[in-house]
Design a protein around this motif. Structure first.
Motif, PDB file in Angstrom:
ATOM      1  N   VAL A 185       0.867  -1.180   0.000  1.00 34.57           N
ATOM      2  CA  VAL A 185       0.000   0.000   0.000  1.00 34.57           C
ATOM      3  C   VAL A 185       0.899   1.223   0.000  1.00 34.57           C
ATOM      4  N   SER A 186       0.627   2.132  -0.897  1.00 36.59           N
ATOM      5  CA  SER A 186       1.503   3.285  -1.068  1.00 36.59           C
ATOM      6  C   SER A 186       1.451   4.219   0.139  1.00 36.59           C
ATOM      7  N   PRO A 187       2.606   4.687   0.625  1.00 36.78           N
ATOM      8  CA  PRO A 187       2.621   5.676   1.706  1.00 36.78           C
ATOM      9  C   PRO A 187       2.381   7.104   1.229  1.00 36.78           C
ATOM     10  N   VAL A 188       2.170   7.287  -0.068  1.00 37.34           N
ATOM     11  CA  VAL A 188       1.843   8.623  -0.579  1.00 37.34           C
ATOM     12  C   VAL A 188       0.512   9.059   0.029  1.00 37.34           C
ATOM     13  N   ARG A 189       0.488  10.272   0.550  1.00 35.74           N
ATOM     14  CA  ARG A 189      -0.714  10.804   1.205  1.00 35.74           C
ATOM     15  C   ARG A 189      -1.519  11.604   0.179  1.00 35.74           C
ATOM     16  N   TYR A 190      -2.740  11.167  -0.096  1.00 37.35           N
ATOM     17  CA  TYR A 190      -3.571  11.852  -1.082  1.00 37.35           C
ATOM     18  C   TYR A 190      -4.352  12.966  -0.385  1.00 37.35           C
TER      19      TYR A 190
END
Length: 325
Positions: A185-190
């Protein structure tokens, strides 16, 4: 006193070998790790549709690779003087529709071949939100800067995600009986979705992934999300937009990935490849000195020895550089 909470990452079993064939798909974080794998000479195909964020678009793209149907002009649309595909990232967009189709279909064909023979499929989920085009009722993988009023925004449920990925995997396992699947799961914060909404989205993704991993053999989970959010847990490890992990964070995840997911033999080989890559980045003050020529000759021998011992490594660029070709 401890100011960080670290945690062990369980080794992957089976682990990734250098000779394995991999397909990586999903969010931009898949590109970061996949790019490092390509740089270190792993046989990996990264994001054949470009960056994809939501699980349904990812599952749909993988189903499409198995179908093998080529895209036609009817699958494209024009916006701001460029041709686009609703199923692809804007890296495929362009002013020449035929060139766009050729690029899409070449990438699709390569993905179809890779999926049939892959040892590993790595899927990085980014967001549980999807956008649905009002005009057709179809989900889109990328909005291509079309006005927001043209779409409905929908939050997927864990059951919807599980069903889509489950159907895709049943079909994949029937056609490729050797493939393992690694979820992240991507740690990029949307942040554009809102902080509360982003956290809800990530929670749904995690629930769906862990349900699948616990249900099937040959499915695994690597905690890229937790390494950034719970271990590093500091905005110093994000870029200025406070959304994307920065180089330090990505390198930290990469170190854990290589330690946990690569076979010990592959870890040793990765270090040898990394040494050669660092040597190639060396810029001497005076390249004409005997010392530098000796340096090049020594690394040319290392490259030849490594390529001879591991013929599946493409060291042609490094061989040309160190031999002065």
């Amino acid at each position: 006193m401890n100011f960080r909470m670290t945690f062990p990452v369980a080794p992957l079993e089976p682990s990734v070998q250098y000779a394995d064939k991999l397909l990586m798909t999903g969010s931009c974080f898949a590109e970061e790790i996949g790019g490092r794998m390509q740089q270190h000479k792993f046989n990996v195909l990264v994001n054949p549709n470009g960056i994809l964020f939501n699980p349904l678009s990812i599952a749909q793209s993988l189903q499409g690779y198995m179908d093998g149907r080529p895209y036609t002009a009817a699958d494209l649309f024009m916006h701001e003087d460029l041709w686009h595909s609703w199923d692809h990232h804007s890296r495929f967009s362009g002013p020449d529709g035929e060139a766009v189709l050729a690029n899409i279909n070449a990438s699709r064909a390569a993905a179809s071949r890779r999926l049939q023979e892959a040892d590993w499929l790595v899927i990085t989920l980014g967001s549980a939100y999807v956008y649905v085009l009002k005009e057709t009722g179809n989900m889109v993988a990328n909005c291509h800067k079309v006005p927001e009023a043209s779409f409905y925004k929908k939050l997927l449920s864990a059951d919807e995600i599980i069903a889509a990925l489950d159907n895709m995997m049943h079909r994949l396992f029937f056609s490729n009986r050797q493939v393992n699947i690694l979820f992240t799961v991507s740690p990029v914060r949307y942040a554009r979705d809102g902080v509360v909404e982003n956290n809800l989205s990530k929670a749904i993704l995690l629930q769906a992934v862990h349900h699948l991993v616990n249900k099937f053999d040959r499915l695994f989970y690597f905690p890229a999300y937790e390494l950034v959010i719970d271990d590093l847990r500091d905005y110093r490890f994000y870029k200025e937009d406070l959304v994307h992990p920065n180089e330090l964070a990505i390198q930290y995840v990469w170190q854990h990935f290589t330690a946990a997911c690569l076979h010990p033999d592959a870890q040793q080989l990765e270090k040898q490849v990394a040494d050669i890559l660092r040597a190639r980045q060396h810029r001497p003050f005076n390249p004409q000195t005997p010392q530098h020529r000796q340096f090049l000759a020594a690394y040319a021998k290392k490259v030849d020895a490594l390529a001879a011992a591991h013929p599946y490594l493409d060291m042609s660029g490094e061989r040309a550089y160190f031999s002065g070709q």
